[in-house]
Scaffold this active site. Structure first.
Site, PDB file in Angstrom:
ATOM      1  N   LYS A   2      -6.001   1.672  -2.777  1.00  0.00           N
ATOM      2  CA  LYS A   2      -6.085   1.488  -1.331  1.00  0.00           C
ATOM      3  C   LYS A   2      -7.192   0.504  -0.990  1.00  0.00           C
ATOM      4  O   LYS A   2      -8.302   0.680  -1.505  1.00  0.00           O
ATOM      5  CB  LYS A   2      -6.376   2.838  -0.694  1.00  0.00           C
ATOM      6  CG  LYS A   2      -6.537   2.824   0.808  1.00  0.00           C
ATOM      7  CD  LYS A   2      -6.975   4.160   1.278  1.00  0.00           C
ATOM      8  CE  LYS A   2      -7.221   4.070   2.767  1.00  0.00           C
ATOM      9  NZ  LYS A   2      -7.997   5.141   3.273  1.00  0.00           N
ATOM     10  N   LYS A  47     -19.440   1.820   4.900  1.00  0.00           N
ATOM     11  CA  LYS A  47     -19.117   2.829   3.885  1.00  0.00           C
ATOM     12  C   LYS A  47     -19.361   2.301   2.464  1.00  0.00           C
ATOM     13  O   LYS A  47     -18.814   2.816   1.502  1.00  0.00           O
ATOM     14  CB  LYS A  47     -17.682   3.308   4.074  1.00  0.00           C
ATOM     15  CG  LYS A  47     -17.437   3.951   5.444  1.00  0.00           C
ATOM     16  CD  LYS A  47     -16.110   4.699   5.535  1.00  0.00           C
ATOM     17  CE  LYS A  47     -15.981   5.417   6.887  1.00  0.00           C
ATOM     18  NZ  LYS A  47     -14.741   6.234   6.973  1.00  0.00           N
ATOM     19  N   LYS A 106     -10.412   3.383  -4.096  1.00  0.00           N
ATOM     20  CA  LYS A 106     -10.494   3.109  -2.660  1.00  0.00           C
ATOM     21  C   LYS A 106     -11.652   2.159  -2.393  1.00  0.00           C
ATOM     22  O   LYS A 106     -12.811   2.469  -2.679  1.00  0.00           O
ATOM     23  CB  LYS A 106     -10.681   4.400  -1.875  1.00  0.00           C
ATOM     24  CG  LYS A 106     -10.835   4.149  -0.376  1.00  0.00           C
ATOM     25  CD  LYS A 106     -10.773   5.408   0.438  1.00  0.00           C
ATOM     26  CE  LYS A 106     -10.963   5.093   1.915  1.00  0.00           C
ATOM     27  NZ  LYS A 106     -10.940   6.283   2.743  1.00  0.00           N
ATOM     28  N   SER A 137      -3.694   0.571   7.640  1.00  0.00           N
ATOM     29  CA  SER A 137      -3.513   0.228   9.048  1.00  0.00           C
ATOM     30  C   SER A 137      -3.633  -1.273   9.323  1.00  0.00           C
ATOM     31  O   SER A 137      -2.860  -1.831  10.104  1.00  0.00           O
ATOM     32  CB  SER A 137      -4.539   0.992   9.889  1.00  0.00           C
ATOM     33  OG  SER A 137      -5.859   0.703   9.451  1.00  0.00           O
TER      34      SER A 137
HETATM   35  C1  PBG Z   1     -10.804   8.401   5.980  1.00  0.00           C
HETATM   36  C2  PBG Z   1      -9.667   7.502   5.746  1.00  0.00           C
HETATM   37  C3  PBG Z   1      -9.569   6.159   6.103  1.00  0.00           C
HETATM   38  C4  PBG Z   1      -8.261   5.779   5.844  1.00  0.00           C
HETATM   39  C5  PBG Z   1      -7.600   6.877   5.283  1.00  0.00           C
HETATM   40  N1  PBG Z   1      -8.494   7.930   5.223  1.00  0.00           N
HETATM   41  C6  PBG Z   1     -10.565   5.272   6.752  1.00  0.00           C
HETATM   42  C7  PBG Z   1     -11.824   4.950   6.098  1.00  0.00           C
HETATM   43  O1  PBG Z   1     -12.044   5.219   4.919  1.00  0.00           O
HETATM   44  O2  PBG Z   1     -12.670   4.439   6.820  1.00  0.00           O
HETATM   45  C8  PBG Z   1      -7.667   4.438   6.134  1.00  0.00           C
HETATM   46  C9  PBG Z   1      -6.190   4.389   6.333  1.00  0.00           C
HETATM   47  C10 PBG Z   1      -5.706   3.156   7.025  1.00  0.00           C
HETATM   48  O3  PBG Z   1      -6.455   2.210   7.293  1.00  0.00           O
HETATM   49  O4  PBG Z   1      -4.506   3.129   7.322  1.00  0.00           O
HETATM   50  N2  PBG Z   1     -11.598   8.719   4.973  1.00  0.00           N
END
Ligand code: PBG
Length: 332
Positions: free
Chosen positions: A258, A227, A204, A284
């Site tokens: 991801k 983050k 991620k 998203s």
């Molecule tokens: C939270 C999380 C996030 C997403 C999934 N779980 C956001 C982030 O890490 O800030 C993102 C999913 C998306 O953008 O569709 N930990």
């Protein structure tokens, strides 16, 4: 394919011969996409009272618990095997200690139970991270400018156990703390949840493509800083592979890459190196780009299927995508 597979030069070989008709093209089609490859991420809210659309994700709504039941029934009807629950909690109840994250009656756990009631055969996946319940929008506990690792892992284990108790089939740790998969796996074994699966958000990245999601869960305005001390630098391929190896060694059943489309190189590499079920999250921001351009008339809707086929071609067993119901309908 180490040597060139084309034996004969032009004109003996004309690759267009097999592209000439739909039937010929179907005969040599290499990759399939079906509803079985889809996981549908859904937002569930405890505040808005009705199914509300998210401005930066046109076509995507935050469901109420009642609304998510109907969504689950729709997913089951369409042959989508799994739904993934993302809570949007009451902002006034978010704290720095995040204790609502492991409350058996938090909005996420209410949604899991409600879905299991109406669609018992649908697989329910969760997200494990503190951000939906955290006053400062981070995935972990914050002290000063530090995101605490080990203290956060303890919270994540409690959160995951509460989700398992509520009936979740797959837990999805998305927090990127070190040691969380091993801790979660051990706790699940000990507490009688040996068959609850873990899909680790293993690779991620610290991505700008999560922007609309943070709007959807109400974390955007709250996030202090970024983050980058826990999510992976988008420049780092080797580090992402180490994260995948580590999470599998700690007991993850499946792994995820991801975001999705900008990281297809890793999808392929993870699938080939680890031989474990590999998923991608079309996040998203990817949804917003595609859906936004379609609504502007700049792209045709065909790109939705094309984008998902690309994940399959890159080796993914499945994709988390906000397009899941629309695509399952188109494929039916
Ligand atoms: C939270 C999380 C996030 C997403 C999934 N779980 C956001 C982030 O890490 O800030 C993102 C999913 C998306 O953008 O569709 N930990």
């Amino acid at each position: 394919m180490s040597s060139n597979p084309i034996l004969a030069p032009f004109p003996q070989t004309r690759l267009r011969r097999l592209r000439r008709t739909p039937a010929l093209r179907a005969m040599v089609n290499e990759t399939e996409l079906s509803a079985a490859n889809l996981i549908w991420p859904v937002f569930v809210t405890e505040v808005d009272g009705a199914d509300v659309e998210i401005p930066s994700m046109p076509g995507v709504v935050r469901y109420t618990v009642e609304g998510v039941k109907a969504a689950a029934e729709r997913a089951a009807r369409l042959g989508i095997p799994a739904i993934c629950v993302f809570p949007h909690s009451d902002e006034a109840l978010r704290t720095e200690t995040c204790e609502r994250a492991w409350d058996p009656d938090n909005i996420g756990n209410q949604a899991i139970r409600a879905i299991k009631q109406v669609a018992p055969d649908l697989t329910v996946m969760t997200d494990i991270a503190l951000d939906p319940y955290n006053a400062n929008g981070h995935d972990g506990l914050v002290r000063g400018s530090e995101i605490l690792n080990d203290e956060t892992v303890e919270c994540l284990v409690r959160m995951g156990l509460a989700q398992a108790e509520a009936g979740a089939d797959i837990l999805g740790p998305s927090d990127m703390m070190d040691g969380r998969i091993g801790a979660l796996r051990a706790a699940l074994e000990k507490r009688g949840h040996k068959d609850v699966a873990i899909m680790s958000y293993a690779a991620k990245f610290a991505s700008g493509f999560y922007g609309p999601f943070r709007d959807a869960v109400g974390a955007a305005g709250r996030l202090v800083g970024d983050k980058k001390t826990y999510q992976i630098n988008p420049a780092n391929r080797q580090e992402a592979l180490r994260c995948v190896a580590r999470d599998l060694a700690e007991g993850a059943d499946m792994v995820m890459v991801k975001p999705g489309m900008p990281y297809l190189d890793l999808c392929r590499e993870v699938r080939d190196q680890f031989h474990a079920p590999t998923f991608a999250y079309q996040v998203s921001g990817e949804y917003a780009m595609i859906e936004g351009a379609i609504r502007q008339g700049w792209l045709s809707r065909d790109v939705v299927l094309e984008s998902l086929l690309a994940f399959r071609r890159a080796g993914c067993d499945g994709v988390l995508t906000y397009f899941a119901p629309e695509v399952a309908e188109a494929l039916a």
